[in-house]
Design an enzyme around this catalytic site. Structure first.
Site, PDB file in Angstrom:
ATOM      1  N   GLU A 437      -0.479   4.387  -2.319  1.00  0.00           N
ATOM      2  CA  GLU A 437      -1.023   4.087  -1.092  1.00  0.00           C
ATOM      3  C   GLU A 437      -0.829   5.541  -0.006  1.00  0.00           C
ATOM      4  O   GLU A 437      -0.143   5.643   1.139  1.00  0.00           O
ATOM      5  CB  GLU A 437       0.122   3.104  -0.056  1.00  0.00           C
ATOM      6  CG  GLU A 437      -0.296   1.780  -0.703  1.00  0.00           C
ATOM      7  CD  GLU A 437      -1.821   1.171  -0.648  1.00  0.00           C
ATOM      8  OE1 GLU A 437      -2.522   1.929   0.210  1.00  0.00           O
ATOM      9  OE2 GLU A 437      -2.103   0.371  -1.304  1.00  0.00           O
ATOM     10  N   GLY A 438      -1.028   6.557  -0.801  1.00  0.00           N
ATOM     11  CA  GLY A 438      -0.756   7.927   0.013  1.00  0.00           C
ATOM     12  C   GLY A 438       0.591   8.508  -0.510  1.00  0.00           C
ATOM     13  O   GLY A 438       1.786   7.774  -0.225  1.00  0.00           O
TER      14      GLY A 438
END
Ligand SMILES: Cc1cc2nc3c(=O)[nH]c(=O)nc-3n(C[C@H](O)[C@H](O)[C@H](O)COP(=O)(O)OP(=O)(O)OC[C@H]3O[C@@H](n4cnc5c(N)ncnc54)[C@H](O)[C@@H]3O)c2cc1C
Length: 596
Positions: A437-438
């Site tokens: 997620e990043g």
């Protein structure tokens, strides 16, 4: 105390720190009251305890298998999925008319915390499904909604987010999966996606992939990316199943942790027959996906906080019951050994864990409260603050959750390193969170390079206003006066540093200003969590002021001690970080590949 969470802590956070009951004054939540909130939490805790926690270790030891045709997961995962779906939690936040509960995000986050503590791998399936359904709900056509949403909310279909490719992870603008328009208005998708969680499994009848791809001829970069609904099995308009779509599982990945969730490599369109439906408008794919990703990022923060929390409670329980050694002033061999929780160094490790995980949970609940203020309360300022805080909500728990699990292993000593105790699995599971997620690095660039300066820096001003209101209240309490002054000192350093970095960015020194962005992310994260510790200490004193109950006074003393720990042990690092950032230290920036 439940082994999943300290219920008194959760109740305190919900009702005394974040005023959950106040939300029932908003029209959307008017049908709710504390009784309905509590009953949802009780249901979540029961399902998590009975159907998720018992197979957490078993799913870790028995990864899903792929025989070249089918994937097999252990039976308990399917049972857990069924109970979760039947509880209505897959669509808890949606309208009553759609079968939802119109539950505030704050309560939803609290309910989810039980599952994340009990079994983050199995929880991955329903959480991804809700998030994917929410994107279709927000941006899909009526036909798409009718085809997929009821089946996803009822648990017949699951959902995934398929962004990453073998050569493209952080830099999504470079992705190469293609979408070619077909005569019937749909698209033919072609490309390979990697690391897709839940991308294949034997739990649900169908899997709805949300796939990022570039329509043939679309411009390069982020603006050329669109979002497609790609079902594993083709679906009739009423949601019933038709023939297989051309989506093939190329293989499962074998991971350090989170082993119960399948991690897949998926081939779309090997036979040039992969049907995808454009979701919303062409070219807006990444923007739509960001809706899901922002939700998912807060979810990652919660997962990291709760895996940390679970390890903390396990190590606390162990330390209270493990006799070993004697007090430093009592060396006589005939004296009785004390439990290790009496050793100051063990207390240090437990206190650090408490400070990290309870602080992280408070941070995630703050984000959820802001979602409610923004969405149901139509408060634009809450949305701006949430936007600023999202990289911190994702990253602080993801960085400090694994640290807490590392300390939990240390508290158990040799036992902590064995698979007979749960803390090593917690550590392995939690180590994913700074990556997906990043990554941590990407979050830091998002915060310092973008989020801080949006809306003319209004997010930071809103944050400062909230902090000052806590400081004013806390300063009235003699027990907190000194801590408030110490916190204010660090806050001033953070403000000065931020101004300097902002001025450098404006003067075009972007590379220099962003060179140490991960340090800034940590510094602002510590400041936000330090603020929340002061808030918790202040509210604990106010809530239990007149109580003569020993459990209450222990709770307040614990919160005060952890607030002291956080401000005195963790925040001083801000001094070093501010110095490094303010001098635009070039140690990393100037390092050359050939010098390693
Ligand atoms: C268990 C697991 C589950 C996952 N689930 C999903 C899923 O369901 N769906 C999905 O689409 N993806 C999923 N992912 C993929 C995940 O989101 C990516 O792994 C992540 O975004 C990083 O991409 P990458 O692995 O290609 O690493 P890279 O992008 O190659 O990054 C490698 C390193 O370089 C750094 N880096 C890269 N670019 C920059 C930059 N511009 N500036 C500074 N540093 C940079 C990163 O911070 C990182 O430290 C999952 C991954 C894992 C491990």
């Amino acid at each position: 105390m439940s082994k999943l969470i300290n219920n008194k802590d959760l109740e305190f956070l919900l009702y005394n720190v974040f005023n959950a009951e106040q939300l029932t004054q908003l029209p959307r939540f008017a049908e709710h009251d504390r009784t309905t909130f509590d009953s949802i939490l009780t249901t979540a805790e029961r399902i998590a305890t009975d159907y998720f926690a018992p197979h957490n270790a078993k799913a870790d030891a028995n990864e899903p298998q792929f025989d070249g045709t089918h994937v097999t997961t252990i039976a308990e995962v399917k049972d857990a999925w069924r109970h979760f779906a039947e509880s209505g939690l897959l669509c808890a936040r949606h309208d009553y008319a759609e079968g939802g509960m119109q539950l505030p995000s704050l309560l939803h986050m609290a309910a989810n915390s039980f599952f994340m503590s009990a079994n983050p791998s199995t929880a991955g399936y329903p959480f991804l499904t809700s998030a994917a359904a929410n994107v279709i709900h927000a941006f899909g056509s009526d036909e798409q909604k009718a085809m997929f949403i009821p089946a996803m909310f009822s648990g017949r279909f699951s959902g995934t987010m398929a962004l990453t490719e073998p050569d493209v992870g952080s830099s999504l603008g470079d992705l190469s999966t293609k979408a070619v328009p077909a005569a019937d208005g749909s698209y033919r998708i072609k490309g390979q996606k990697m690391y897709i969680s839940g991308g294949d499994q034997d739990i649900t009848e169908n899997i709805v992939h949300l796939v990022l791809a570039r329509i043939e001829g679309a411009e390069k970069g982020v603006k050329g990316i669109s979002l497609f609904i790609v079902p594993k099995v083709m679906t009739h308009p009423d949601g019933s199943l038709a023939e297989r779509n051309d989506v093939q599982l190329a293989g499962l990945l074998h991971k350090m942790g989170y082993r119960g969730t399948t991690s897949t490599v998926l081939n779309f369109g090997e036979q040039d027959q992969c049907v995808g439906y454009l979701l919303g408008e062409a070219g807006k794919g990444l923007m739509y996906m960001f809706k899901m990703m922002n939700e998912a990022r807060i979810g990652v923060g919660l997962g990291a906080a709760m895996i940390g929390y679970r390890g903390y409670l396990a190590s606390l329980d162990y330390a209270r019951n493990r006799p070993q050694g004697r007090c430093v002033t009592e060396k006589g061999p005939d004296s009785k050994p004390i439990n290790i929780i009496e050793h100051t160094d063990v207390k240090r490790m437990l206190l650090a864990q408490k400070a990290y995980v309870e602080g992280s949970l408070a941070l995630c609940l703050l984000a959820a409260r802001l979602v409610d203020e923004q969405e149901a309360g139509s408060d634009g300022d809450a949305g701006i603050l949430l936007d600023l805080l999202t990289p911190i909500v994702k990253s602080f728990p993801s960085f400090y959750g694994p640290r807490a699990n590392d300390l939990a292993i240390q508290v158990l000593g040799g036992a902590g390193y064995t698979r007979e105790y749960p803390v090593e699995q917690c550590y392995r599971d939690n180590r994913l969170n700074p990556i997906h997620e990043g990554t941590h690095g990407i979050q830091s660039l998002d915060l310092l390079g973008r989020k801080l300066w949006q809306h003319n820096g209004k997010g930071l001003k809103l944050l400062m206003a909230r902090m000052h209101s806590t400081l004013a209240a806390a300063a009235q309490k003699p027990q907190l006066g000194e801590l408030v002054s110490e916190f204010e000192h660090y806050l001033t350093l953070v403000q000065t540093t931020t101004l300097k970095l902002g001025a450098a960015m404006q003067a075009g020194q972007v590379e220099e200003a962003l060179a140490n962005s991960a340090v800034f992310l940590d510094m602002l994260g510590k400041t936000v969590v330090g603020w929340l510790w002061l808030e918790m200490a202040d509210k604990a004193l106010a809530t239990f002021a007149g109580s003569s109950n020993a459990e209450d006074s222990d709770f307040v003393a614990g919160k005060l001690q952890a607030a002291h720990y956080f401000v005195r042990w963790e925040m001083p690092e801000i001094e070093l970080q501010a110095r490094l950032l303010q001098r635009f230290d070039r140690s990393c920036l100037d390092m050359q590949s050939a010098w390693f």
